[in-house]
Design an enzyme around this catalytic site. Structure first.
Site, PDB file in Angstrom:
ATOM      1  N   LYS A 115     -87.137  -8.525  27.487  1.00  2.00           N
ATOM      2  CA  LYS A 115     -86.004  -7.614  27.613  1.00  2.00           C
ATOM      3  C   LYS A 115     -86.333  -6.200  27.109  1.00  2.00           C
ATOM      4  O   LYS A 115     -87.005  -5.453  27.801  1.00  2.00           O
ATOM      5  CB  LYS A 115     -84.767  -8.195  26.926  1.00  2.00           C
ATOM      6  CG  LYS A 115     -84.257  -9.461  27.637  1.00  2.00           C
ATOM      7  CD  LYS A 115     -82.810  -9.776  27.386  1.00  2.00           C
ATOM      8  CE  LYS A 115     -82.273 -10.801  28.365  1.00  2.00           C
ATOM      9  NZ  LYS A 115     -82.220 -12.169  27.929  1.00  2.00           N
ATOM     10  N   PHE A 149     -80.134 -20.170  23.968  1.00  6.22           N
ATOM     11  CA  PHE A 149     -80.513 -19.835  25.341  1.00  6.22           C
ATOM     12  C   PHE A 149     -81.957 -19.369  25.316  1.00  6.22           C
ATOM     13  O   PHE A 149     -82.289 -18.439  24.592  1.00  6.22           O
ATOM     14  CB  PHE A 149     -79.621 -18.743  25.935  1.00  6.22           C
ATOM     15  CG  PHE A 149     -80.016 -18.404  27.360  1.00  6.22           C
ATOM     16  CD1 PHE A 149     -79.608 -19.205  28.412  1.00  6.22           C
ATOM     17  CD2 PHE A 149     -80.823 -17.317  27.627  1.00  6.22           C
ATOM     18  CE1 PHE A 149     -80.004 -18.931  29.728  1.00  6.22           C
ATOM     19  CE2 PHE A 149     -81.226 -17.030  28.934  1.00  6.22           C
ATOM     20  CZ  PHE A 149     -80.818 -17.833  29.987  1.00  6.22           C
ATOM     21  N   ASP A 191     -87.218 -16.864  19.050  1.00  5.93           N
ATOM     22  CA  ASP A 191     -86.967 -16.259  20.351  1.00  5.93           C
ATOM     23  C   ASP A 191     -86.251 -14.940  20.082  1.00  5.93           C
ATOM     24  O   ASP A 191     -85.058 -14.912  19.805  1.00  5.93           O
ATOM     25  CB  ASP A 191     -86.115 -17.193  21.217  1.00  5.93           C
ATOM     26  CG  ASP A 191     -85.879 -16.614  22.610  1.00  5.93           C
ATOM     27  OD1 ASP A 191     -86.055 -15.389  22.784  1.00  5.93           O
ATOM     28  OD2 ASP A 191     -85.495 -17.376  23.511  1.00  5.93           O
TER      29      ASP A 191
HETATM   30  C1  LIG Z   1     -82.777 -13.451  28.441  1.00  5.39           C
HETATM   31  C2  LIG Z   1     -83.328 -14.423  27.468  1.00  5.39           C
HETATM   32  C3  LIG Z   1     -84.380 -15.296  27.794  1.00  5.39           C
HETATM   33  C4  LIG Z   1     -84.955 -15.363  29.184  1.00  5.39           C
HETATM   34  O1  LIG Z   1     -85.531 -14.171  29.572  1.00  5.39           O
HETATM   35  P1  LIG Z   1     -85.784 -13.875  31.139  1.00  5.39           P
HETATM   36  O2  LIG Z   1     -86.472 -12.558  31.145  1.00  5.39           O
HETATM   37  O3  LIG Z   1     -84.450 -13.902  31.802  1.00  5.39           O
HETATM   38  O4  LIG Z   1     -86.669 -14.962  31.651  1.00  5.39           O
HETATM   39  C5  LIG Z   1     -84.889 -16.116  26.808  1.00  5.39           C
HETATM   40  N1  LIG Z   1     -84.387 -16.100  25.561  1.00  5.39           N
HETATM   41  C6  LIG Z   1     -83.384 -15.282  25.209  1.00  5.39           C
HETATM   42  C7  LIG Z   1     -82.894 -15.280  23.802  1.00  5.39           C
HETATM   43  C8  LIG Z   1     -82.805 -14.434  26.142  1.00  5.39           C
HETATM   44  O5  LIG Z   1     -81.780 -13.649  25.799  1.00  5.39           O
END
Ligand SMILES: *Cc1c(COP(=O)(O)O)cnc(C)c1O
Length: 396
Positions: free
Chosen positions: A247, A132, A217
Site C-alpha cells: 500500500k 485481513f 502485517d
Molecule cells: C490491503 C491489505 C492486504 C492485501 O494487500 P493487496 O495489495 O490488496 O494484495 C494485506 N494485509 C493488509 C493488512 C491489508 O490492509
C-alpha cells in the site's frame, strides 16, 4: 445504452463517479467536480495524488527501462532494500507487487525457517479475529473471515485463529507446533483496531519463550500511517522477525515487500521463491522516491501533529452525536468512527458533500487520508462528516 461496467467482474460495487485526475488531496471528475480524498486509495496514496517527486521518478524511469525480470540485478531495488534495512529491524527484503504476495512470502519464510531447523511439524500460523491479509488462498485462510473463505474449497490446514484480545486463548494457541504469530499492529479492514502497545511487547516475549516467529502485517498501518515509520515502533521491544508492507510504500504504484531478519530470511535461497515483476525498475524508482520523503523524522513529526488535529475533530464529532456514534478508533491517520449501524449511508452522504471516506468492519467509517493533509483539510472533512451524521437517521 448498455452498462459500461457490464464486463467487469462485479466483485466491487463502486459508486457512479469516475475520476479523471488527482491533485494532492483532491480527486477530480471529468466534469470538473472536486472531492476531498480521505481514503487515499485505501491507505495507498500516502503522498496524495500526482506528487511531483513521484511523477518525475516514474517519468524518468519510464524513459530508460521498464523491466528486466529478476534474472538481472535491479540496482534501484538494492538501494531501496539497503535503506529499509538501515532504518528497521530487517536485514533482507523480498519485493512483491502487492500486499497479498508479501503475506505469502512471509508465511512461506516462517514455515521454511522451522523446516530448515528440522522442525517440520511447526507450521501453524496463529492469527486473530478481524484480521485481513489479502485474497489469495493462503491469505484468506490466514485472515479466517468465513465470508471470504466460503465457496473456495476446504480450509487449508495450519491456521489457527483466536479472539482479538483473548490472552488466555493466545497462551493456549502458541505451542511447539506454532511457526508464527501473525498480526496487524493496527487492523484495517477488521474495524480499524489498534493492538495496545504493551500487547505487542507481550506478544514478542511470548513468541521468544515458545520458539515461534512474530510476523507483522503492516501493509495498511505501516509506512508512516500512524506517525511512526512502522506502527509497531510505538511499542517497546516489539520488533518482528518478518514484516509485510505494501500500500503506502508505493504511493499508488503497485508494490510491496516482505522484510526479514538475517536469521529468519537466510532460509530463502535460490529457487525457494520468486516473482516475475516483483521489484521491477518502475516500482523501485517510485519506491525510493516515496521512502526518501516518508522515512524522514520531520515528515513523521508532521504526521503525528496532524493526527492530533484529526483525533480532536473526531472526538468532537463523537461528543456531538452520542446517539449515533460509539467512539473513535484506530491510530494516527488510520482512524475510524465507530457507528451504531452500518456506515454505508454515511459514507454515501459524505461523498454527496464532496468527501471520500471508507468503511471497515464493526460499523466503522474509515479514514486513511494522504499523510500530507493539512489542518485545513481536516477541518473541512470533519465538517462534512458532522453534517452527514446530522442528516442520518438510523433505521430500526
Ligand atoms: C490491503 C491489505 C492486504 C492485501 O494487500 P493487496 O495489495 O490488496 O494484495 C494485506 N494485509 C493488509 C493488512 C491489508 O490492509
Amino acid at each position: 445504452m448498455s452498462d459500461p461496467r457490464q464486463h467487469i467482474m462485479p466483485v466491487y460495487r463502486p459508486p457512479e463517479e469516475a475520476f479523471e485526475r488527482g491533485e494532492g488531496v483532491r480527486l477530480i471528475t471529468e466534469e470538473g467536480k472536486s472531492y476531498l480524498d480521505f481514503i487515499g486509495g485505501i491507505a495507498v496514496s500516502s503522498l496524495g495524488h500526482s506528487h511531483p517527486a513521484l511523477v518525475s521518478a516514474l517519468k524518468d524511469q519510464a524513459e530508460k527501462l521498464w523491466h528486466t525480470s529478476n534474472m538481472f540485478r535491479v540496482p534501484a531495488g538494492e538501494q531501496l532494500a539497503e535503506k529499509m534495512c538501515a532504518r528497521t529491524f530487517a536485514d533482507r527484503v523480498f519485493f512483491t507487487n502487492s500486499g497479498t504476495e508479501a503475506v505469502e512470502a512471509a508465511i512461506k519464510t516462517a514455515r521454511k525457517y522451522h523446516w530448515s531447523k528440522g522442525d517440520e511439524d511447526r507450521f501453524e500460523i496463529v492469527t486473530f479475529t478481524g484480521a485481513f491479509h489479502g485474497r489469495s488462498l493462503g491469505a484468506i485462510n490466514a485472515g479466517g473471515n468465513p465470508k471470504y473463505l466460503e465457496g473456495f474449497g476446504p480450509a487449508l490446514p495450519g491456521f489457527t485463529q483466536i479472539e482479538w484480545g483473548d490472552h488466555d486463548a493466545l497462551d493456549a494457541a502458541v505451542t511447539n507446533k506454532t511457526a508464527a504469530v501473525f498480526v496487524e499492529p493496527v487492523q484495517g479492514e477488521g474495524g480499524v483496531r489498534a493492538m495496545p502497545e504493551q500487547c505487542l511487547t507481550g506478544l514478542r516475549k511470548l513468541c521468544d519463550e515458545r520458539g515461534a516467529l512474530l510476523i507483522y502485517d503492516e501493509v495498511q498501518c505501516g509506512m508512516g500511517r500512524t506517525g511512526q515509520l512502522f506502527a509497531h515502533e510505538w511499542a517497546e521491544n516489539a520488533a518482528p522477525d518478518i514484516m509485510c508492507v505494501a500500500k503506502g510504500v508505493g504511493g499508488g504504484f503497485p508494490f510491496g515487500a516482505c522484510l526479514t531478519t538475517e536469521e529468519t530470511g537466510v532460509v530463502m535461497q535460490p529457487g525457494s521463491h520468486g516473482s516475475t515483476y516483483g521489484g521491477n525498475p518502475l516500482a523501485m524508482a517510485v519506491g525510493n522516491a516515496v521512502w526518501d520523503i516518508i522515512a524522514d523524522d520531520d515528515f513523521l513529526a508532521q504526521v503525528r501533529r496532524v493526527s492530533g488535529t484529526v483525533a480532536q475533530g473526531l472526538k468532537s464529532i463523537a461528543d456531538s452525536h452520542p446517539d449515533k456514534v460509539d467512539g473513535v478508533t484506530g491510530k494516527g491517520l488510520l482512524t475510524g468512527i465507530q457507528l451504531k449501524a452500518l456506515p454505508k449511508p454515511v459514507q454515501n452522504a459524505c461523498r454527496e458533500h464532496g468527501l471520500l471516506v471508507g468503511v471497515a468492519g464493526n460499523n466503522v467509517l474509515r479514514l486513511a487520508p494522504p499523510l500530507t493533509i493539512s489542518d485545513e483539510d481536516v477541518r473541512e472533512a470533519v465538517g462534512v462528516i458532522d453534517s452527514a451524521l446530522s442528516e442520518w437517521t438510523i433505521e430500526e
